[in-house]
Design a protein around this motif. Structure first.
Motif, PDB file in Angstrom:
ATOM      1  N   ARG A   1       0.851  -1.182   0.000  1.00 49.12           N
ATOM      2  CA  ARG A   1       0.000   0.000   0.000  1.00 49.12           C
ATOM      3  C   ARG A   1       0.889   1.235   0.000  1.00 49.12           C
ATOM      4  NH1 ARG A   1      -5.101  -1.059   1.825  1.00 49.12           N
ATOM      5  NH2 ARG A   1      -5.625   0.825   0.672  1.00 49.12           N
ATOM      6  N   ARG A   2       0.411   2.309  -0.594  1.00 48.11           N
ATOM      7  CA  ARG A   2       1.194   3.527  -0.684  1.00 48.11           C
ATOM      8  C   ARG A   2       0.356   4.718  -0.249  1.00 48.11           C
ATOM      9  NH1 ARG A   2       3.561   6.247  -6.274  1.00 48.11           N
ATOM     10  NH2 ARG A   2       4.362   8.160  -5.350  1.00 48.11           N
ATOM     11  N   ARG A   3       0.930   5.584   0.584  1.00 51.38           N
ATOM     12  CA  ARG A   3       0.277   6.813   0.963  1.00 51.38           C
ATOM     13  C   ARG A   3       1.086   7.975   0.426  1.00 51.38           C
ATOM     14  NH1 ARG A   3       1.041  11.963   3.693  1.00 51.38           N
ATOM     15  NH2 ARG A   3      -0.928  12.525   4.692  1.00 51.38           N
ATOM     16  N   SER A   4       0.457   8.795  -0.408  1.00 50.16           N
ATOM     17  CA  SER A   4       1.094   9.999  -0.935  1.00 50.16           C
ATOM     18  C   SER A   4       0.077  11.128  -0.842  1.00 50.16           C
ATOM     19  CB  SER A   4       1.562   9.773  -2.377  1.00 50.16           C
ATOM     20  OG  SER A   4       0.462   9.401  -3.194  1.00 50.16           O
ATOM     21  N   GLU A   5       0.335  12.225  -1.507  1.00 49.20           N
ATOM     22  CA  GLU A   5      -0.578  13.354  -1.423  1.00 49.20           C
ATOM     23  C   GLU A   5      -1.977  13.009  -1.923  1.00 49.20           C
ATOM     24  OE1 GLU A   5      -0.015  16.179   0.068  1.00 49.20           O
ATOM     25  OE2 GLU A   5       1.983  15.471   0.606  1.00 49.20           O
ATOM     26  N   GLY A   6      -2.067  12.024  -2.811  1.00 43.97           N
ATOM     27  CA  GLY A   6      -3.362  11.638  -3.357  1.00 43.97           C
ATOM     28  C   GLY A   6      -4.136  10.660  -2.502  1.00 43.97           C
ATOM     29  N   GLY A   7      -3.646  10.326  -1.325  1.00 45.95           N
ATOM     30  CA  GLY A   7      -4.309   9.369  -0.456  1.00 45.95           C
ATOM     31  C   GLY A   7      -3.623   8.018  -0.481  1.00 45.95           C
ATOM     32  N   VAL A   8      -4.317   6.999   0.022  1.00 46.37           N
ATOM     33  CA  VAL A   8      -3.764   5.655   0.123  1.00 46.37           C
ATOM     34  C   VAL A   8      -4.291   4.806  -1.033  1.00 46.37           C
ATOM     35  CG1 VAL A   8      -3.660   3.558   1.515  1.00 46.37           C
ATOM     36  CG2 VAL A   8      -3.553   5.788   2.623  1.00 46.37           C
ATOM     37  N   HIS A   9      -3.402   4.139  -1.729  1.00 42.06           N
ATOM     38  CA  HIS A   9      -3.825   3.260  -2.814  1.00 42.06           C
ATOM     39  C   HIS A   9      -2.855   2.094  -2.944  1.00 42.06           C
ATOM     40  CE1 HIS A   9      -1.026   6.189  -4.662  1.00 42.06           C
ATOM     41  NE2 HIS A   9      -0.648   5.166  -5.406  1.00 42.06           N
ATOM     42  N   ASP A  10      -3.281   1.076  -3.677  1.00 38.32           N
ATOM     43  CA  ASP A  10      -2.446  -0.101  -3.881  1.00 38.32           C
ATOM     44  C   ASP A  10      -1.256   0.257  -4.773  1.00 38.32           C
ATOM     45  OD1 ASP A  10      -4.422  -1.326  -2.496  1.00 38.32           O
ATOM     46  OD2 ASP A  10      -5.283  -2.390  -4.202  1.00 38.32           O
ATOM     47  N   ALA A  11      -0.106  -0.285  -4.428  1.00 40.22           N
ATOM     48  CA  ALA A  11       1.093  -0.002  -5.217  1.00 40.22           C
ATOM     49  C   ALA A  11       1.833  -1.264  -5.599  1.00 40.22           C
ATOM     50  CB  ALA A  11       2.029   0.918  -4.420  1.00 40.22           C
ATOM     51  N   GLY A  12       1.260  -2.404  -5.309  1.00 36.86           N
ATOM     52  CA  GLY A  12       1.961  -3.649  -5.571  1.00 36.86           C
ATOM     53  C   GLY A  12       1.157  -4.602  -6.412  1.00 36.86           C
ATOM     54  N   PRO A  13       1.710  -5.750  -6.703  1.00 30.89           N
ATOM     55  CA  PRO A  13       1.047  -6.716  -7.583  1.00 30.89           C
ATOM     56  C   PRO A  13      -0.144  -7.376  -6.907  1.00 30.89           C
ATOM     57  CG  PRO A  13       3.050  -7.652  -6.661  1.00 30.89           C
ATOM     58  CD  PRO A  13       3.022  -6.218  -6.226  1.00 30.89           C
ATOM     59  N   ALA A  14      -1.220  -7.522  -7.644  1.00 28.31           N
ATOM     60  CA  ALA A  14      -2.388  -8.230  -7.131  1.00 28.31           C
ATOM     61  C   ALA A  14      -2.156  -9.734  -7.222  1.00 28.31           C
ATOM     62  CB  ALA A  14      -3.627  -7.833  -7.935  1.00 28.31           C
ATOM     63  N   ASN A  15      -2.709 -10.437  -6.253  1.00 25.38           N
ATOM     64  CA  ASN A  15      -2.675 -11.914  -6.262  1.00 25.38           C
ATOM     65  C   ASN A  15      -1.258 -12.463  -6.322  1.00 25.38           C
ATOM     66  OD1 ASN A  15      -5.563 -11.995  -6.342  1.00 25.38           O
ATOM     67  ND2 ASN A  15      -5.436 -11.543  -8.545  1.00 25.38           N
ATOM     68  N   PHE A  16      -0.358 -11.792  -5.627  1.00 26.52           N
ATOM     69  CA  PHE A  16       1.028 -12.253  -5.573  1.00 26.52           C
ATOM     70  C   PHE A  16       1.470 -12.238  -4.122  1.00 26.52           C
ATOM     71  CE2 PHE A  16       5.634 -11.496  -5.523  1.00 26.52           C
ATOM     72  CZ  PHE A  16       6.070 -12.523  -6.342  1.00 26.52           C
ATOM     73  N   SER A  17       2.119 -13.306  -3.687  1.00 26.09           N
ATOM     74  CA  SER A  17       2.583 -13.403  -2.310  1.00 26.09           C
ATOM     75  C   SER A  17       3.990 -12.820  -2.199  1.00 26.09           C
ATOM     76  CB  SER A  17       2.584 -14.866  -1.851  1.00 26.09           C
ATOM     77  OG  SER A  17       2.978 -14.969  -0.507  1.00 26.09           O
ATOM     78  N   ILE A  18       4.081 -11.635  -1.615  1.00 27.81           N
ATOM     79  CA  ILE A  18       5.388 -11.019  -1.362  1.00 27.81           C
ATOM     80  C   ILE A  18       5.938 -11.657  -0.099  1.00 27.81           C
ATOM     81  CG2 ILE A  18       6.613  -8.879  -0.852  1.00 27.81           C
ATOM     82  CD1 ILE A  18       4.499  -7.379  -2.404  1.00 27.81           C
ATOM     83  N   THR A  19       6.896 -12.531  -0.274  1.00 32.56           N
ATOM     84  CA  THR A  19       7.382 -13.317   0.840  1.00 32.56           C
ATOM     85  C   THR A  19       8.844 -13.668   0.615  1.00 32.56           C
ATOM     86  OG1 THR A  19       6.947 -15.295   2.183  1.00 32.56           O
ATOM     87  CG2 THR A  19       6.724 -15.519  -0.203  1.00 32.56           C
ATOM     88  N   SER A  20       9.479 -14.167   1.657  1.00 27.28           N
ATOM     89  CA  SER A  20      10.870 -14.618   1.559  1.00 27.28           C
ATOM     90  C   SER A  20      11.129 -15.674   2.614  1.00 27.28           C
ATOM     91  CB  SER A  20      11.830 -13.439   1.753  1.00 27.28           C
ATOM     92  OG  SER A  20      13.169 -13.907   1.849  1.00 27.28           O
ATOM     93  N   GLU A  21      11.929 -16.639   2.266  1.00 33.25           N
ATOM     94  CA  GLU A  21      12.347 -17.657   3.226  1.00 33.25           C
ATOM     95  C   GLU A  21      13.786 -17.450   3.668  1.00 33.25           C
ATOM     96  OE1 GLU A  21      11.617 -21.522   1.653  1.00 33.25           O
ATOM     97  OE2 GLU A  21       9.432 -21.313   1.697  1.00 33.25           O
ATOM     98  N   VAL A  22      14.347 -16.270   3.394  1.00 34.76           N
ATOM     99  CA  VAL A  22      15.711 -16.015   3.841  1.00 34.76           C
ATOM    100  C   VAL A  22      15.751 -16.102   5.365  1.00 34.76           C
ATOM    101  CG1 VAL A  22      15.456 -13.492   3.969  1.00 34.76           C
ATOM    102  CG2 VAL A  22      17.704 -14.494   3.562  1.00 34.76           C
ATOM    103  N   HIS A  23      16.715 -16.826   5.881  1.00 34.48           N
ATOM    104  CA  HIS A  23      16.835 -17.071   7.326  1.00 34.48           C
ATOM    105  C   HIS A  23      15.517 -17.581   7.905  1.00 34.48           C
ATOM    106  CE1 HIS A  23      20.313 -13.881   7.511  1.00 34.48           C
ATOM    107  NE2 HIS A  23      20.563 -14.898   6.693  1.00 34.48           N
ATOM    108  N   THR A  24      14.757 -18.304   7.129  1.00 30.76           N
ATOM    109  CA  THR A  24      13.496 -18.955   7.509  1.00 30.76           C
ATOM    110  C   THR A  24      12.359 -17.967   7.692  1.00 30.76           C
ATOM    111  OG1 THR A  24      14.720 -20.719   8.628  1.00 30.76           O
ATOM    112  CG2 THR A  24      12.388 -20.506   9.162  1.00 30.76           C
ATOM    113  N   TYR A  25      12.604 -16.864   8.408  1.00 23.49           N
ATOM    114  CA  TYR A  25      11.525 -15.959   8.790  1.00 23.49           C
ATOM    115  C   TYR A  25      11.419 -14.739   7.879  1.00 23.49           C
ATOM    116  CZ  TYR A  25      11.316 -18.921  12.876  1.00 23.49           C
ATOM    117  OH  TYR A  25      11.187 -20.018  13.699  1.00 23.49           O
TER     118      TYR A  25
END
Length: 614
Positions: free
Chosen positions: A49-73
């Motif tokens: 999510r992104r907040r700028s002068e225009g308010g809060v809106h989505d800024a990332g990919p839909a239906n995509f899991s932003i995740t990482s298993e680096v160092h497990t957590y």
């Protein structure tokens, strides 16, 4: 029967839907970004999510899991470069172009700790052989340079004026026990020069390095017994401010930021003291001033812009929010950017948690957070659920917890215990559980339960203990001998510390070895009270094999238990798509235990020879 929205106690589905998670709050070119996820949609499914002068809106990919298993957590899973999103997913590092919904895989591998350098992305890449510090060009085709390698672990690299800094710890340590801070000459597009050790060692944890606007390298060290803020001026290390509290969180994930720099020379710092967090301001002379805001729990993601501090915060009556604390005037002004959109929750009566201190042996106190039954008066008396937190270096938090409200709305009190080993009480307290796991933690939970019984708060015979992960191990050992607990719930539990040390992911092996030597394996024939075992079949941290084996042994011994296996669920049951099922099963477990007298249960066990509930 399921309660209507806002009528009676909160339902399991509402309690799960209300659990919104905000993480990795950042500032880029005057805009604030964060990750957002809702429990019940699957662990790790997040949206930028992104907040700028225009308010809060989505800024990332839909239906995509932003995740990482680096160092497990995981952690440090995204970065913004000139309005382009770089993020990590299951396959590696991706880039999303401006105006496009498509993601391009740029670098495969297990990657996290993303930081923006001059025209490139710096990150940590992990394999079973060790860690690499890498640099990835942000323009054109991806070009990857390896800056440094180690069989141990790196924290996110932090580029500064012609330098780069990073934290490092060996494969035989955890970063909260022994961690070092290094710097080296560095220019974008090139290699690093000869590294220099700035701070840290076998008896010191150094975390969260960050270059300040004065050109100094700031970091948090526990050399004085608490994680406090220090500064390296290129020659010497200086204490910035002495605080009796933790100015950093236990670094389970990469990318934590517990402090930030205002444009007037002050530093905004989040400090944890027991179960409570506070926001402090440190002036250039080291004077510390608290900022009076209503929030009591603040995540380690501080983002600062001019004289505004962005936080992910909650209180005893407010669920987690993304907020801006404006400090330009004398009094702080709070602006809420994001909160739960589950409007029906406003009609529920909630339980307001309060701190409790219980004296124990060794001349110390155990801190706990008590959620009384909803609508309870000052002289309440109720069945009690004692919760042992995971970690076990985590801590209980003074905040609104909707899954606790699920039980308090049904007449239970819920009590979170900061047992020995918890964060928020200094280095010595955090390390005191080593070699005493399953003993000292159980004793602290028992002491809190016995105090509640002695003071007339808890109903004898209706006191239960539950825990997840390491807390599940605590809960199981708590019912291997007589005591105040009538039943236990163990979620994603560790059962055999020795076997766990051999199977746990690389990052946590040192922790498993240091914790062992206490109570040892949970022996099925030693369990004296009914237990509920809840476990995801895809758990990679505490594998399902051990809990299946424990369930089979309990059946052979004719001991009362339930085993609930959740298909396609990992280690984090509370945020999974099966969280509602787990909550309902836990409630049913306690209600059934309350309805059975000890004599009836013993008689059933002797007569049947098998007491596995279904």
């Amino acid at each position: 029967m399921e309660a209507e929205a806002g009528i009676g106690p909160i339902s399991a589905s509402d309690a799960v839907r209300a659990t919104v998670s905000y993480d990795q709050l950042r500032i880029c070119d005057g805009s604030f970004y964060w990750l957002e996820a809702r429990a019940g949609t699957g662990c790790g499914v997040m949206l930028v999510r992104r907040r700028s002068e225009g308010g809060v809106h989505d800024a990332g990919p839909a239906n995509f899991s932003i995740t990482s298993e680096v160092h497990t957590y995981g952690g440090g899973t995204y970065a913004i470069v000139e309005d382009e999103l770089w993020c990590t997913g299951a396959a590696g590092l991706y880039r999303q172009h401006v105006g496009s919904d498509d993601l391009e895989l740029m670098v495969p591998g297990i990657i996290g700790g993303l930081v923006v350098g001059a025209g490139e992305i710096l990150a940590v890449r992990e394999s079973e052989q060790g860690d690499e510090l890498i640099a990835v060009t942000a323009d054109g085709p991806a070009s990857v340079r390896v800056l440094s390698t180690s069989p141990g672990f790196f924290g996110p690299p932090q580029p500064g004026p012609a330098m780069v800094a990073w934290s490092w710890w060996s494969e035989h340590d955890m970063p909260w026990d022994a961690c070092e801070l290094w710097v080296a000459p560095y220019e974008s597009g090139g290699c690093i020069g000869k590294p220099l050790l700035v701070a840290g060692g076998a008896d010191e944890s150094v975390v969260e390095p960050r270059w300040g606007p004065d050109g100094s390298l700031y970091f948090v060290s526990d050399r004085n017994g608490w994680w406090n803020l220090f500064r390296w001026d290129g020659q010497d290390v200086h204490a910035v401010a002495a605080v009796t509290g933790e100015c950093a969180a236990e670094p389970w994930e990469l990318g934590y930021a517990s402090y930030g720099f205002l444009d007037d020379g002050r530093i905004a710092v989040v400090v944890q003291q027991g179960p409570r967090h506070r926001l402090l301001l440190v002036d250039p002379l080291g004077a510390v001033t608290p900022v009076e805001i209503l929030y009591t729990s603040i995540k380690p993601y501080v983002a600062v812009y001019e004289k505004t501090v962005a936080l992910i915060a909650s209180s005893t009556t407010v669920a987690p929010q993304v907020v801006l604390v404006h400090l330009a005037s004398g009094d702080p002004r709070v602006e809420v950017l994001a909160r739960s959109e589950h409007a029906d929750l406003a009609t529920y009566t909630v339980s307001t948690p309060a701190e409790l201190q219980v004296p124990v042996k060794e001349g110390r106190e155990v801190r706990a957070v008590v959620y009384p039954p909803a609508d309870a008066g000052p002289g309440w008396r109720a069945p009690v659920i004692v919760r042992a937190h995971p970690g076990p270096t985590a801590s209980c938090l003074l905040r609104l917890d909707w899954q606790a409200q699920f039980f308090t709305g049904r007449g239970f009190a819920v009590v979170d215990v900061d047992y020995l080993g918890s964060t928020g009480y200094g280095r010595a307290f955090r390390q005191a559980l080593y070699g005493r796991w399953g003993l000292a933690d159980v004793n602290d939970c028992r002491a809190v339960a016995e105090h509640l019984i002695a003071t007339g708060r808890a109903v004898p015979g209706q006191v239960f203990i539950r825990g997840a992960s390491a807390g599940g191990y605590t809960a199981l050992h708590a019912v291997t001998h007589d005591g105040p607990f009538a039943a236990a719930t163990a979620i994603s539990a560790i059962v055999d510390p020795d076997r766990w040390a051999a199977t746990v992911p690389r990052f946590q092996r040192a922790h498993a070895l240091r914790l062992s030597g206490g109570a040892g394996r949970v022996a099925a024939d030693a369990i004296r009270r009914p237990v509920l075992l809840v476990h995801g079949t895809d758990d990679s941290i505490a594998t399902v094999h051990d809990v299946r084996e424990l369930g089979a042994q309990l059946t052979r011994f004719g001991l009362v238990h339930d085993l609930l296996l959740l298909d396609d669920v990992g280690h984090y049951v509370a945020s999974s798509v099966r969280a509602e099922v787990a909550l309902e099963a836990e409630l049913a477990h306690y209600l059934l235990s309350m309805s059975e007298s000890a004599s009836e249960r013993d008689g059933q066990t002797a007569a049947s020879g098998s007491s596995c509930r279904t």
